[in-house]
Design a protein around this motif. Structure first.
Motif, PDB file in Angstrom:
ATOM      1  N   ILE A  81       0.836  -1.203   0.000  1.00  0.00           N
ATOM      2  CA  ILE A  81       0.000   0.000   0.000  1.00  0.00           C
ATOM      3  C   ILE A  81       0.870   1.253   0.000  1.00  0.00           C
ATOM      4  O   ILE A  81       0.659   2.175  -0.796  1.00  0.00           O
ATOM      5  CB  ILE A  81      -0.974  -0.003   1.203  1.00  0.00           C
ATOM      6  N   LYS A  82       1.852   1.289   0.853  1.00  0.00           N
ATOM      7  CA  LYS A  82       2.730   2.468   0.936  1.00  0.00           C
ATOM      8  C   LYS A  82       3.546   2.625  -0.355  1.00  0.00           C
ATOM      9  O   LYS A  82       3.723   3.741  -0.854  1.00  0.00           O
ATOM     10  CB  LYS A  82       3.654   2.353   2.147  1.00  0.00           C
ATOM     11  N   ILE A  83       4.029   1.520  -0.886  1.00  0.00           N
ATOM     12  CA  ILE A  83       4.797   1.569  -2.138  1.00  0.00           C
ATOM     13  C   ILE A  83       3.913   2.114  -3.257  1.00  0.00           C
ATOM     14  O   ILE A  83       4.336   2.982  -4.028  1.00  0.00           O
ATOM     15  CB  ILE A  83       5.351   0.173  -2.500  1.00  0.00           C
ATOM     16  N   THR A  84       2.673   1.636  -3.334  1.00  0.00           N
ATOM     17  CA  THR A  84       1.737   2.093  -4.366  1.00  0.00           C
ATOM     18  C   THR A  84       1.480   3.589  -4.238  1.00  0.00           C
ATOM     19  O   THR A  84       1.501   4.318  -5.243  1.00  0.00           O
ATOM     20  CB  THR A  84       0.403   1.310  -4.264  1.00  0.00           C
ATOM     21  N   GLN A  85       1.275   4.064  -3.014  1.00  0.00           N
ATOM     22  CA  GLN A  85       1.039   5.503  -2.802  1.00  0.00           C
ATOM     23  C   GLN A  85       2.234   6.334  -3.270  1.00  0.00           C
ATOM     24  O   GLN A  85       2.061   7.374  -3.903  1.00  0.00           O
ATOM     25  CB  GLN A  85       0.772   5.791  -1.316  1.00  0.00           C
ATOM     26  N   GLU A  86       3.418   5.867  -2.953  1.00  0.00           N
ATOM     27  CA  GLU A  86       4.623   6.609  -3.351  1.00  0.00           C
ATOM     28  C   GLU A  86       4.791   6.615  -4.874  1.00  0.00           C
ATOM     29  O   GLU A  86       5.214   7.620  -5.444  1.00  0.00           O
ATOM     30  CB  GLU A  86       5.867   6.018  -2.681  1.00  0.00           C
ATOM     31  N   LEU A  87       4.470   5.509  -5.522  1.00  0.00           N
ATOM     32  CA  LEU A  87       4.566   5.468  -6.984  1.00  0.00           C
ATOM     33  C   LEU A  87       3.523   6.388  -7.617  1.00  0.00           C
ATOM     34  O   LEU A  87       3.795   7.053  -8.613  1.00  0.00           O
ATOM     35  CB  LEU A  87       4.420   4.032  -7.500  1.00  0.00           C
ATOM     36  N   ARG A  88       2.334   6.435  -7.032  1.00  0.00           N
ATOM     37  CA  ARG A  88       1.299   7.353  -7.548  1.00  0.00           C
ATOM     38  C   ARG A  88       1.749   8.799  -7.422  1.00  0.00           C
ATOM     39  O   ARG A  88       1.484   9.610  -8.304  1.00  0.00           O
ATOM     40  CB  ARG A  88      -0.014   7.153  -6.781  1.00  0.00           C
ATOM     41  N   LYS A  89       2.411   9.115  -6.318  1.00  0.00           N
ATOM     42  CA  LYS A  89       2.941  10.476  -6.119  1.00  0.00           C
ATOM     43  C   LYS A  89       3.901  10.851  -7.236  1.00  0.00           C
ATOM     44  O   LYS A  89       4.017  12.000  -7.614  1.00  0.00           O
ATOM     45  CB  LYS A  89       3.714  10.553  -4.793  1.00  0.00           C
ATOM     46  N   ARG A  90       4.596   9.846  -7.743  1.00  0.00           N
ATOM     47  CA  ARG A  90       5.566  10.069  -8.816  1.00  0.00           C
ATOM     48  C   ARG A  90       4.936   9.908 -10.203  1.00  0.00           C
ATOM     49  O   ARG A  90       5.626   9.784 -11.194  1.00  0.00           O
ATOM     50  CB  ARG A  90       6.745   9.098  -8.646  1.00  0.00           C
ATOM     51  N   GLU A  91       3.593   9.884 -10.204  1.00  0.00           N
ATOM     52  CA  GLU A  91       2.809   9.824 -11.439  1.00  0.00           C
ATOM     53  C   GLU A  91       3.095   8.597 -12.305  1.00  0.00           C
ATOM     54  O   GLU A  91       3.135   8.674 -13.526  1.00  0.00           O
ATOM     55  CB  GLU A  91       2.952  11.124 -12.238  1.00  0.00           C
ATOM     56  N   ILE A  92       3.286   7.461 -11.655  1.00  0.00           N
ATOM     57  CA  ILE A  92       3.474   6.194 -12.371  1.00  0.00           C
ATOM     58  C   ILE A  92       2.081   5.608 -12.622  1.00  0.00           C
ATOM     59  O   ILE A  92       1.238   5.602 -11.730  1.00  0.00           O
ATOM     60  CB  ILE A  92       4.337   5.209 -11.537  1.00  0.00           C
ATOM     61  N   SER A  93       1.843   5.096 -13.835  1.00  0.00           N
ATOM     62  CA  SER A  93       0.518   4.582 -14.198  1.00  0.00           C
ATOM     63  C   SER A  93       0.196   3.287 -13.446  1.00  0.00           C
ATOM     64  O   SER A  93       1.094   2.540 -13.049  1.00  0.00           O
ATOM     65  CB  SER A  93       0.456   4.333 -15.703  1.00  0.00           C
ATOM     66  N   ALA A  94      -1.091   3.012 -13.302  1.00  0.00           N
ATOM     67  CA  ALA A  94      -1.553   1.822 -12.574  1.00  0.00           C
ATOM     68  C   ALA A  94      -0.987   0.510 -13.150  1.00  0.00           C
ATOM     69  O   ALA A  94      -0.538  -0.344 -12.376  1.00  0.00           O
ATOM     70  CB  ALA A  94      -3.070   1.792 -12.531  1.00  0.00           C
ATOM     71  N   PRO A  95      -0.973   0.335 -14.484  1.00  0.00           N
ATOM     72  CA  PRO A  95      -0.404  -0.923 -14.999  1.00  0.00           C
ATOM     73  C   PRO A  95       1.087  -1.083 -14.650  1.00  0.00           C
ATOM     74  O   PRO A  95       1.546  -2.188 -14.356  1.00  0.00           O
ATOM     75  CB  PRO A  95      -0.580  -0.818 -16.514  1.00  0.00           C
ATOM     76  N   LEU A  96       1.824   0.029 -14.657  1.00  0.00           N
ATOM     77  CA  LEU A  96       3.253  -0.047 -14.303  1.00  0.00           C
ATOM     78  C   LEU A  96       3.435  -0.304 -12.812  1.00  0.00           C
ATOM     79  O   LEU A  96       4.380  -0.985 -12.403  1.00  0.00           O
ATOM     80  CB  LEU A  96       3.986   1.219 -14.732  1.00  0.00           C
ATOM     81  N   ILE A  97       2.542   0.228 -11.989  1.00  0.00           N
ATOM     82  CA  ILE A  97       2.599  -0.038 -10.548  1.00  0.00           C
ATOM     83  C   ILE A  97       2.382  -1.535 -10.323  1.00  0.00           C
ATOM     84  O   ILE A  97       3.106  -2.173  -9.564  1.00  0.00           O
ATOM     85  CB  ILE A  97       1.554   0.798  -9.777  1.00  0.00           C
ATOM     86  N   LYS A  98       1.398  -2.082 -11.029  1.00  0.00           N
ATOM     87  CA  LYS A  98       1.103  -3.523 -10.912  1.00  0.00           C
ATOM     88  C   LYS A  98       2.318  -4.348 -11.341  1.00  0.00           C
ATOM     89  O   LYS A  98       2.690  -5.315 -10.675  1.00  0.00           O
ATOM     90  CB  LYS A  98      -0.118  -3.857 -11.773  1.00  0.00           C
ATOM     91  N   THR A  99       2.943  -3.949 -12.430  1.00  0.00           N
ATOM     92  CA  THR A  99       4.147  -4.638 -12.916  1.00  0.00           C
ATOM     93  C   THR A  99       5.248  -4.557 -11.867  1.00  0.00           C
ATOM     94  O   THR A  99       5.921  -5.546 -11.584  1.00  0.00           O
ATOM     95  CB  THR A  99       4.635  -4.008 -14.238  1.00  0.00           C
ATOM     96  N   GLY A 100       5.431  -3.383 -11.291  1.00  0.00           N
ATOM     97  CA  GLY A 100       6.458  -3.194 -10.265  1.00  0.00           C
ATOM     98  C   GLY A 100       6.210  -4.071  -9.052  1.00  0.00           C
ATOM     99  O   GLY A 100       7.121  -4.715  -8.526  1.00  0.00           O
ATOM    100  N   LEU A 101       4.946  -4.119  -8.607  1.00  0.00           N
ATOM    101  CA  LEU A 101       4.605  -4.912  -7.423  1.00  0.00           C
ATOM    102  C   LEU A 101       4.797  -6.412  -7.654  1.00  0.00           C
ATOM    103  O   LEU A 101       4.950  -7.169  -6.702  1.00  0.00           O
ATOM    104  CB  LEU A 101       3.164  -4.629  -6.983  1.00  0.00           C
ATOM    105  N   SER A 102       4.824  -6.826  -8.921  1.00  0.00           N
ATOM    106  CA  SER A 102       5.053  -8.246  -9.213  1.00  0.00           C
ATOM    107  C   SER A 102       6.474  -8.662  -8.830  1.00  0.00           C
ATOM    108  O   SER A 102       6.782  -9.856  -8.800  1.00  0.00           O
ATOM    109  CB  SER A 102       4.794  -8.540 -10.695  1.00  0.00           C
ATOM    110  N   GLU A 103       7.325  -7.694  -8.544  1.00  0.00           N
ATOM    111  CA  GLU A 103       8.695  -7.988  -8.105  1.00  0.00           C
ATOM    112  C   GLU A 103       8.730  -8.593  -6.696  1.00  0.00           C
ATOM    113  O   GLU A 103       9.729  -9.157  -6.290  1.00  0.00           O
ATOM    114  CB  GLU A 103       9.538  -6.700  -8.087  1.00  0.00           C
ATOM    115  N   ILE A 104       7.634  -8.426  -5.947  1.00  0.00           N
ATOM    116  CA  ILE A 104       7.597  -8.921  -4.564  1.00  0.00           C
ATOM    117  C   ILE A 104       6.995 -10.321  -4.531  1.00  0.00           C
ATOM    118  O   ILE A 104       5.855 -10.522  -4.939  1.00  0.00           O
ATOM    119  CB  ILE A 104       6.758  -7.984  -3.653  1.00  0.00           C
ATOM    120  N   ASP A 105       7.768 -11.274  -4.041  1.00  0.00           N
ATOM    121  CA  ASP A 105       7.302 -12.649  -3.876  1.00  0.00           C
ATOM    122  C   ASP A 105       6.381 -12.697  -2.651  1.00  0.00           C
ATOM    123  O   ASP A 105       6.748 -12.216  -1.579  1.00  0.00           O
ATOM    124  CB  ASP A 105       8.515 -13.571  -3.685  1.00  0.00           C
TER     125      ASP A 105
END
Length: 160
Positions: A81-105
């Motif tokens: 949740i916190k990572i997603t909020q920080e990425l949104r602050k940096r204007e990263i799109s939702a699909p890219l946020i989802k892709t980024g979060l896939s890095e976490i096992d």
């Protein structure tokens, strides 16, 4: 006393500066844009520089999202949740946020949550179980973990 004059840059100078800026660590497009504004670059020059940085692979939003997620999770132990909020602050799109979060096992994510909880629980000097649960849950929620995971974890560690 007059204000110091702001230095102006040619497109080439700005390009060199931004190449170093992006090579140091992955940057979001917003960070680069902010840097160019700070350097007093006109909108046309900013656009030209950003396009060139993308073409030359200095700027890549997906790579930024992935490395940001890995770094914040591994080093700061932030939740999704916190990572997603920080990425949104940096204007990263939702699909890219989802892709980024896939890095976490998911298995490592839960292990980290429990590890954080156990470490915090040792420091909570509260005799009342209800208050201990609240303090622990608040800490984990502030770290950005999902409420259902937090409550399951807290209930596993502190039984009434």
């Amino acid at each position: 006393m007059r204000a110091p004059e702001k230095r102006s840059y040619t497109v080439e100078e700005a390009m060199q500066k931004l190449m170093h800026f992006c090579a140091y660590r992955d940057r979001s497009q917003k960070e680069v844009e902010d840097k160019l504004i700070q350097m007093n670059m006109i909108p046309a020059a900013r656009e030209k520089i950003i396009i060139k940085l993308m073409e030359d692979k200095f700027l890549n939003e997906e790579r930024f999202a992935r490395s940001f997620v890995r770094g914040k999770f591994r080093m700061k132990k932030w939740g999704k949740i916190k990572i997603t909020q920080e990425l949104r602050k940096r204007e990263i799109s939702a699909p890219l946020i989802k892709t980024g979060l896939s890095e976490i096992d998911q298995k490592v994510y839960l292990e980290t949550l429990y590890e954080l909880a156990e470490r915090k629980l040792e420091k909570i000097k509260e005799p009342n179980d209800f208050k201990r649960k609240k303090k622990l849950a608040d800490h984990l929620l502030r770290k950005g973990y999902e409420s259902q995971l937090v409550f399951d974890c807290v209930n596993d560690l502190i039984t009434d």
